[in-house]
Design a protein around this motif. Structure first.
Motif, short mmCIF file in Angstrom:
data_model
loop_
_atom_site.label_atom_id
_atom_site.label_comp_id
_atom_site.label_asym_id
_atom_site.label_seq_id
_atom_site.Cartn_x
_atom_site.Cartn_y
_atom_site.Cartn_z
N ARG A 198 31.13 34.77 38.02
CA ARG A 198 32.23 35.34 36.91
C ARG A 198 31.88 35.77 35.49
N ASP A 199 30.85 35.51 35.55
CA ASP A 199 29.90 36.11 34.70
C ASP A 199 29.03 37.55 35.12
N GLU A 200 28.07 36.80 35.50
CA GLU A 200 27.55 38.11 36.07
C GLU A 200 28.64 39.39 36.59
N LYS A 201 29.80 39.08 37.03
CA LYS A 201 30.23 40.58 37.67
C LYS A 201 30.99 41.22 36.00
N ARG A 202 31.15 39.93 35.32
CA ARG A 202 31.87 40.84 34.09
C ARG A 202 30.90 41.56 33.51
N GLU A 203 29.24 41.12 33.63
CA GLU A 203 27.84 41.65 32.70
C GLU A 203 27.95 43.33 33.22
N ILE A 204 27.87 42.78 34.60
CA ILE A 204 27.93 44.56 36.00
C ILE A 204 29.19 45.46 34.63
N GLU A 205 30.15 44.75 34.70
CA GLU A 205 31.05 45.89 34.06
C GLU A 205 31.12 46.61 32.98
N ARG A 206 30.48 45.13 31.81
CA ARG A 206 30.61 45.85 30.76
C ARG A 206 28.88 46.96 30.87
N ALA A 207 28.06 46.47 31.89
CA ALA A 207 26.96 48.09 31.81
C ALA A 207 27.68 49.06 32.20
N GLN A 208 28.22 49.09 33.31
CA GLN A 208 28.59 50.23 33.95
C GLN A 208 29.66 50.95 33.22
N HIS A 209 30.45 50.19 31.74
CA HIS A 209 31.38 50.73 31.41
C HIS A 209 30.62 51.55 30.11
N ARG A 210 29.18 50.76 29.75
CA ARG A 210 28.16 51.43 29.03
C ARG A 210 27.80 52.48 29.15
N LEU A 211 27.80 52.61 30.73
CA LEU A 211 27.43 53.26 31.37
C LEU A 211 27.71 54.80 31.38
N ALA A 212 29.05 54.88 31.93
CA ALA A 212 30.06 55.59 31.78
C ALA A 212 30.18 56.36 30.79
N GLU A 213 30.16 55.54 29.26
CA GLU A 213 30.41 56.09 28.42
C GLU A 213 28.91 56.82 27.74
N ILE A 214 27.89 57.08 27.89
CA ILE A 214 26.82 57.46 27.81
C ILE A 214 27.08 58.54 28.61
N ASN A 215 26.96 58.40 29.86
CA ASN A 215 27.51 59.06 30.65
C ASN A 215 28.11 60.69 29.76
N SER A 216 29.16 60.06 29.64
CA SER A 216 30.21 61.07 28.92
C SER A 216 30.15 62.20 27.73
N ALA A 217 28.72 60.91 27.33
CA ALA A 217 28.48 61.49 25.98
C ALA A 217 27.70 62.87 26.20
N ILE A 218 26.38 62.41 26.98
CA ILE A 218 25.70 63.52 28.27
C ILE A 218 25.89 64.54 28.34
N LEU A 219 27.61 64.83 29.32
CA LEU A 219 28.26 65.66 29.64
C LEU A 219 29.06 66.86 28.49
N SER A 220 29.24 65.73 27.42
CA SER A 220 30.18 66.33 26.37
C SER A 220 29.23 67.25 25.74
N SER A 221 28.26 66.64 25.58
CA SER A 221 27.00 68.05 24.67
C SER A 221 26.34 68.74 24.66
N LEU A 222 26.42 68.92 26.53
CA LEU A 222 25.79 70.13 26.87
C LEU A 222 26.56 71.53 26.27
N PRO A 223 25.94 72.95 26.72
CA PRO A 223 26.58 73.99 26.95
C PRO A 223 27.35 74.47 27.82
N ALA A 224 26.82 73.52 28.92
CA ALA A 224 27.22 74.80 30.12
C ALA A 224 28.68 73.60 30.58
N ASN A 225 29.47 73.92 31.21
CA ASN A 225 30.93 73.59 32.22
C ASN A 225 30.06 73.00 33.24
N VAL A 226 30.24 71.55 32.62
CA VAL A 226 29.82 70.84 33.97
C VAL A 226 31.07 69.64 34.61
#
Length: 265
Positions: free
Chosen positions: A65-93
């Motif tokens: 259960r702890d490992e699953k929660r940690e994976i979910e947190r990592a995926q959430h952080r990665l999704a936030e990073i990807n969203s920030a990268i996409l939003s910073s691009l000047p093109a429509n992506v």
């Protein structure tokens, strides 16, 4: 303190300590209720031989259960990073999955996309981007089939990239956009990233370069070349006059250089 009461206390505290119910007699209804409240296991007093395996099982469940929660947190952080990268691009992506369905689009796509176009801001997550391109045939009848064909080949692994430049003129304003698609492979599965980049400045510069090139070829003929606003480039004008003076008679008068407001009717 009964088992059900203890389980409710753990739930109120937000504790994830595994609790094994140890009882002398228990009904099926009580067992089901305890398990729903989060009991790791239950044991009858006359079956203590199961105590060791029950503890090991409870600890394993806690670790998983702890490992699953940690994976979910990592995926959430990665999704936030990807969203920030996409939003910073000047093109429509837009990001597509292996089947060509839209996974995400950036803020520029939502804000600057063309309704009914290849970067339609009304398209939704989970929608097929191939269908979006087919709908765009109303605005881009010649470009839409090319986009569908190229993106389909890319998603099927038949080509490594795809690009298409199309005109997106608005009234008297001329604009061009370059669609670029590249595969995204992860774990054997493929998707794609789609970018729509405004290349209007480059296209206008290329047109002006052609005008200047024609000017250089015709300077010996005394031809005056202007830009789209009928303005004569100072460098070209000076070169043309100098060449005329060198090649002509001393009494020859160079044709006057006129601006747009001085052109006779």
């Amino acid at each position: 303190l009964g088992a059900i009461t203890a389980l409710k206390v753990l739930e109120e505290l937000g504790s994830e300590i595994p609790l094994i119910v140890f009882t002398g007699a228990v009904t099926e209804e009580t067992v089901v209720r305890c398990m729903r409240l989060g009991a790791a296991d239950y044991l009858l007093k006359d079956r203590l031989t199961r105590l060791g395996p029950a503890i090991v099982n409870a600890l394993n469940m806690r670790r998983e259960r702890d490992e699953k929660r940690e994976i979910e947190r990592a995926q959430h952080r990665l999704a936030e990073i990807n969203s920030a990268i996409l939003s910073s691009l000047p093109a429509n992506v837009a990001l597509l999955d292996a089947k060509g369905h839209i996974v995400a689009v950036n803020d520029a796509w939502r804000r600057e996309g063309t309704t009914g176009g290849f970067d339609d801001p009304a398209c939704s997550v989970g929608e097929s981007y191939i269908k979006v391109c087919r709908r765009a045939a109303k605005q881009y009848p010649s470009d839409s089939p090319l986009a569908v064909q190229g993106l389909t080949a890319l998603l099927n692994g038949q080509q490594d990239s795809f690009a298409l430049e199309y005109a997106r003129h608005v009234g008297a304003e001329r604009r061009w956009v370059r669609m670029m698609a590249n595969p995204v492979r992860r774990g054997g599965k493929s998707g794609a990233v789609i970018m729509h980049l405004d290349v209007t400045d480059r296209r206008l510069a290329e047109e002006q370069l052609k005008i200047n090139s024609n000017a250089l070829r015709h300077l010996s003929e005394g031809v005056i070349i202007t830009d789209a606003e009928l303005r004569i480039g100072p460098l070209l004008a000076e070169c043309g006059l100098e060449r005329q003076r060198r090649g002509g008679d001393d009494d020859r008068v160079a044709p006057p250089l006129v601006g747009r407001d001085e052109i006779p009717a």
